[in-house]
Design a protein around this motif. Sequence first.
Motif, PDB file in Angstrom:
ATOM      1  N   HIS A  22      -5.721   4.635  -1.575  1.00  0.00           N
ATOM      2  CA  HIS A  22      -4.490   3.861  -1.453  1.00  0.00           C
ATOM      3  C   HIS A  22      -3.302   4.801  -1.558  1.00  0.00           C
ATOM      4  CE1 HIS A  22      -6.787   0.220  -1.638  1.00  0.00           C
ATOM      5  NE2 HIS A  22      -7.458   0.737  -2.640  1.00  0.00           N
ATOM      6  N   TYR A  23      -2.788   5.164  -0.419  1.00  0.00           N
ATOM      7  CA  TYR A  23      -1.622   6.022  -0.378  1.00  0.00           C
ATOM      8  C   TYR A  23      -0.583   5.337   0.500  1.00  0.00           C
ATOM      9  CZ  TYR A  23      -5.572   9.108  -1.163  1.00  0.00           C
ATOM     10  OH  TYR A  23      -6.732   9.660  -1.604  1.00  0.00           O
ATOM     11  N   PRO A  24       0.688   5.559   0.201  1.00  0.00           N
ATOM     12  CA  PRO A  24       1.699   5.059   1.129  1.00  0.00           C
ATOM     13  C   PRO A  24       1.675   5.884   2.418  1.00  0.00           C
ATOM     14  CG  PRO A  24       2.725   6.163  -0.755  1.00  0.00           C
ATOM     15  CD  PRO A  24       1.268   6.135  -1.021  1.00  0.00           C
ATOM     16  N   GLU A  41       1.098  -0.198   0.780  1.00  0.00           N
ATOM     17  CA  GLU A  41       1.499   0.606  -0.369  1.00  0.00           C
ATOM     18  C   GLU A  41       2.926   1.131  -0.194  1.00  0.00           C
ATOM     19  OE1 GLU A  41      -1.515   0.762   0.943  1.00  0.00           O
ATOM     20  OE2 GLU A  41      -2.732   0.128  -0.764  1.00  0.00           O
ATOM     21  N   GLN A  44       5.484  -1.601  -0.769  1.00  0.00           N
ATOM     22  CA  GLN A  44       5.710  -1.871  -2.191  1.00  0.00           C
ATOM     23  C   GLN A  44       6.725  -0.897  -2.796  1.00  0.00           C
ATOM     24  OE1 GLN A  44       1.766  -1.736  -3.713  1.00  0.00           O
ATOM     25  NE2 GLN A  44       1.357  -3.887  -3.230  1.00  0.00           N
TER      26      GLN A  44
END
Lengths: 469, 232
Positions: A22-24, A41, A44
């Motif tokens: 989970h990485y932007p 992500e 957010q």
Amino acid sequence: MVLWLYVHFPALQLDSLFCDGHYPVAIVNRQKGELLQVNKEARQQGIRIGMGLGSAAALCADLQVFPYDQKLEKQRLQRIAQWLYLFTADIALDPPNGLFIRVSHMLSLYTSVTHFWQTLQDALQRVQVGYQYAFAYSPSAAKLLAGHAINQLTDDASVIQKQIALCDLSKTPLSVKLQDKLKRIGIHKVGDLLQLALPDIAKRFDIELVTFVGQLNGQLKQVLEFYHPPEQFKHHLELLFEVSNVSVLDKPLYKIYVLLQRFLNLRGKLAQTLLIELHLRDEASQFVKVTAGQGEASADKWLALSKLTLESVRLNAPVVALTLEAQSLINHAFERNDLFAGQQNSMSPQELIAQLQAKLGDKQVTQLQLVDDHRPELCSRLCPPDFSVTPKGYEHKLVPALRPSFLLAQAQPLHEKVEILHGPERINTGWWDQHVVIRDYFIARTEQGRWLWIYRTPQQNWYVHGLFS
Amino acid sequence: MNKLIEYLENKQLVWHGAYKKPQITTSSSGYHELDSQLEGGFAATGVIEILSDIAIGELRLLLPSLLKQNTQQKFWIFIAAPACVNAQMLVKQGFDLNKVLFIQPTTQQEILWAAELCLKSGCCCSVLMWPHKALDVHQIKRLQLACEKGNSRTFILRQQRTESISLPFDLSLSLKANESGLLAKVNKRRYAWPSEYFAINMQAHWPELVKQNTLKQALHNVIEFPFAREII
């Protein structure tokens, strides 16, 4: 009237990246430097589409950024169409990120629009790509509504008409100049535009607006080229990270193998060869060929085979992407096994050979073949395993008297003292193909008790050619 | 005290008088001298070591049993043979070439990997391998497990032993050249005692590959009739 469905994929490139954690992540337009697609992500963290790269980087320091690649999206769209083609017939591509689907004709197969859409929704879910959709009675109206993310299942013409009327002009494909012109005469919504009669529009505006309005309300036909799926499997996968360790490739490869398995199972086919292209950073791509002699469909089996093959591959540079192409597809011939035949093999001969070849290389795994020739070195030949090289019965005619168990690849000069026990057997042949053989063969025994097959040339030179092991 | 006995038993240092031999299925090797020495021939599964010079007849000794074992159309596999096996000879002996695989790995590691895979696959009856280097205990154990799983056997052919330790082969034979065939010696055999050198006459199978003048000598060489023991 014909009902149309338009499916729009707003983040096609982003969704087709291979993302493990989970990485932007964001896709950025290289020229303008603004963000086109952002993942959950990133959202957010406060990053929005249309933001400049600078402000995005200020909001989130560890944002992963990829340049937008239209070609990639087109390829992906092709594959989605290929998948959906199994459920619906009339699909037209709208590159780079949309699909027109003609619904009406499919309704004779599916009982209702709801049923049709449920089936399609299931299929779309498996592609794992975010989408927006809309139904309408003309292709361009469906596209316009899908752009507004209507996402409503309806075939009620009046509802659709109302939704179209509410659409903003800025979302239409009309040029900015034309939009300004329309705004000046008080037309802000598509609904205002549709109230005008088509001949009136033709008088005041150019052909662009006429075709747009005409296609929107279905008075003018839009020419669409429908999609026909190719009978081949080719998949491209961008990796999120550069991979320099080959064993890490197993995971992304397995993802492709699952797709391959689905592709093959649906068509009742097996793939014999897979060509894996490893796209390297700053270097030419490296190609790896994985073969399964008699064809294979299962993802697990392919993974096991490619693991063996990749073991011996040395990477010149880190891998940034993978392309997998299935070559030589064959029909699935089902094997019959006897239920009562005692111990069943855990592996079929074909699987065994495929595994051996994957690890050791194709040339290392061979079968022996008998060729109709009197020259010993040509008579016994190595060939790729095939199981049907020598038909039965035919071979017995070709075997002369006693022959050694081993044939040396290159005849060695005879250096030791031997006792000749049988011979000579003269072989004089091959004058027709530049490989003349004139030899007298003898069977000899050395003092140590080794049995050799030796020959004498007309020049009285002696050579060892075989061993009676 | 009990613990000591248990410990010695685990180390296989205690011999039990009442110990029963497990039943081993064997098939005839085609040479009756060898059959009587091995009580029936080569076992159907297991790891067998053959220590022999090249070209004295070591492969010819194995061919009849290789043929006899394969009743289910399984593969014969040659791994890392010292030279290319001659198809003509195999056909003459009655081998089906479609069932012969010839594998030439380059490293010792690959030889052992290929042998293990073939043995446990269940579609091979015999694997003949010519390893380049010294073997290890755990490698032989792995091959044995693979043999059991795939109901197959492997012959490891080498010129001499290079290890200082004893390896857990099911059977180990040393071969020497002899004018009428071979001299063989059982170095080690599971559940049995080793033997001295004994002659194997290959006249019946390979009449051309026996020195003719040895026939007279053979008359003096009294060979025990295989059933003689039972009759008495």
